[in-house]
Design an enzyme around this catalytic site. Structure first.
Site, mmCIF file in Angstrom:
data_model
loop_
_atom_site.group_PDB
_atom_site.id
_atom_site.type_symbol
_atom_site.label_atom_id
_atom_site.label_comp_id
_atom_site.label_asym_id
_atom_site.label_seq_id
_atom_site.Cartn_x
_atom_site.Cartn_y
_atom_site.Cartn_z
ATOM 1 C CD1 TRP A 14 -2.321 -2.466 0.179
ATOM 2 C CD2 TRP A 14 -3.061 -1.207 2.447
ATOM 3 N NE1 TRP A 14 -3.583 -3.142 0.750
ATOM 4 C CE2 TRP A 14 -3.359 -2.308 1.585
ATOM 5 C CE3 TRP A 14 -3.729 -0.134 3.151
ATOM 6 C CZ2 TRP A 14 -4.907 -3.122 2.133
ATOM 7 C CZ3 TRP A 14 -4.680 -0.458 3.497
ATOM 8 C CH2 TRP A 14 -5.521 -1.715 3.049
ATOM 9 N N GLY A 175 4.707 2.446 -10.551
ATOM 10 C CA GLY A 175 4.119 3.100 -10.541
ATOM 11 C C GLY A 175 3.707 3.880 -11.880
ATOM 12 C CB SER A 214 3.185 -0.987 -14.448
ATOM 13 O OG SER A 214 3.737 0.153 -13.699
ATOM 14 N N GLY A 235 1.665 -2.307 -6.581
ATOM 15 C CA GLY A 235 1.462 -1.259 -5.878
ATOM 16 C C GLY A 235 0.615 -0.629 -6.669
ATOM 17 N N GLY A 236 -0.144 0.143 -7.037
ATOM 18 C CA GLY A 236 -1.391 1.005 -6.977
ATOM 19 C C GLY A 236 -2.171 0.130 -7.113
HETATM 20 P P1 PGA Z 1 3.311 -0.261 -8.441
HETATM 21 O O1 PGA Z 1 4.363 -0.493 -7.369
HETATM 22 O O2 PGA Z 1 2.539 -1.560 -8.486
HETATM 23 O O3 PGA Z 1 2.421 0.898 -8.779
HETATM 24 O O4 PGA Z 1 4.222 0.446 -9.877
HETATM 25 C C1 PGA Z 1 4.455 -2.065 -7.097
HETATM 26 C C2 PGA Z 1 6.074 -1.716 -6.485
HETATM 27 O O5 PGA Z 1 6.806 -0.411 -5.761
HETATM 28 O O6 PGA Z 1 5.981 -2.409 -5.354
#
Ligand code: PGA
Length: 252
Positions: A14, A175, A214, A235-236
């Protein structure tokens, strides 16, 4: 889906998102996963201050709890830091260390990361150790060297398949919506596997190697089907239960 290999892990990072208002997302996810037979372990890693609340929301579900980063020491005069032992006490089973945002924003070296990973293992947590190249390094053809050297420098001696997960996260893919090609992912993951087998002998083949950067419902199946990709660090797309579920379902 590559069927051989260790049980995959899909972990949601998160980052510095998600206060009390976000508790509805893990609650929703737990409900949506209730009757789903999963081949993967699922984990959420919320900010430390709401770990206990997320833990209580997840009570009775299959979803595990992880921390984001820890200090190398068990306790002491380290204002603002959190120890691996504290994360364990809060109900975590794992902690992310060496994330590129820590390496960049907090000038963490491989040695710092190794000590944090060691602390995690000492506390009985699984260390999710992140490694990955920058865009400049990728363009300069240095990816494999950088990844191998970060791995060697960040992996505590004596690590086992049970207390170690490696997350390959190309810095330029985090990201940004950009991802390496599946061939590039497969190439790096196979290098990591080879290096792990060299560094950890028999344990090396059981270590889960996650891809991160991503990952979305739309690209998860393709990325996860590559050899030596044993799950994802997300992440996102882990912030919304419906998106995260779309990724987890690759393993349903
Ligand atoms: P993301 O981040 O999925 O938003 O690209 C992945 C992470 O930093 O673990």
């Amino acid at each position: 889906m590559a069927s051989e290999g260790p049980r995959p892990l899909v972990a949601g990072n998160w980052k510095m998102n998600g206060g009390v208002a976000m508790l509805k997302e893990p609650r929703l996810l737990a409900a949506m996963l209730k009757d789903v037979k999963l081949k993967a372990e699922v984990m959420v890693c919320p900010p430390a201050v709401i770990l206990r609340r997320v833990k209580s929301v997840l009570k009775g579900s299959k979803i595990k709890l992880g921390g984001q980063d820890c200090h190398a020491a068990a306790s002491g005069a380290h204002t603002g830091d959190i120890s691996a032992e504290m994360l364990k006490e809060a109900g975590c089973t794992a902690v992310i260390v060496g994330h590129s945002e820590r390496r960049t924003n907090h000038q963490e070296t491989d040695e710092t990361v190794l000590n944090k990973a060691k602390a995690a293992q000492r506390a009985g947590l699984t260390a999710i150790i992140c490694i990955g190249e920058t865009l400049e390094e990728r363009k300069g053809g240095k990816t494999l060297d950088v990844v191998a050297s970060q791995l060697k420098g960040s992996l505590p001696p004596g690590s086992t398949a049970a207390n170690t997960v490696i997350a390959y996260e190309p810095v330029w893919a985090i990201g940004t919506g950009l991802t390496p090609t599946t061939a590039e992912v497969a190439e790096v993951h196979s290098l990591i596997r080879k290096e792990l087998e060299g560094l950890m002998a028999g344990e090396g083949k059981g270590v889960r190697i996650l891809y991160g950067g991503s990952v979305k419902p739309a690209n998860a199946a393709e990325l996860m089907s590559q050899p030596n990709v044993n799950g994802a660090l997300v992440g996102g797309a882990s912030l919304k239960a419906s998106d995260f579920l779309g990724i987890i379902k690759v393993y349903a």
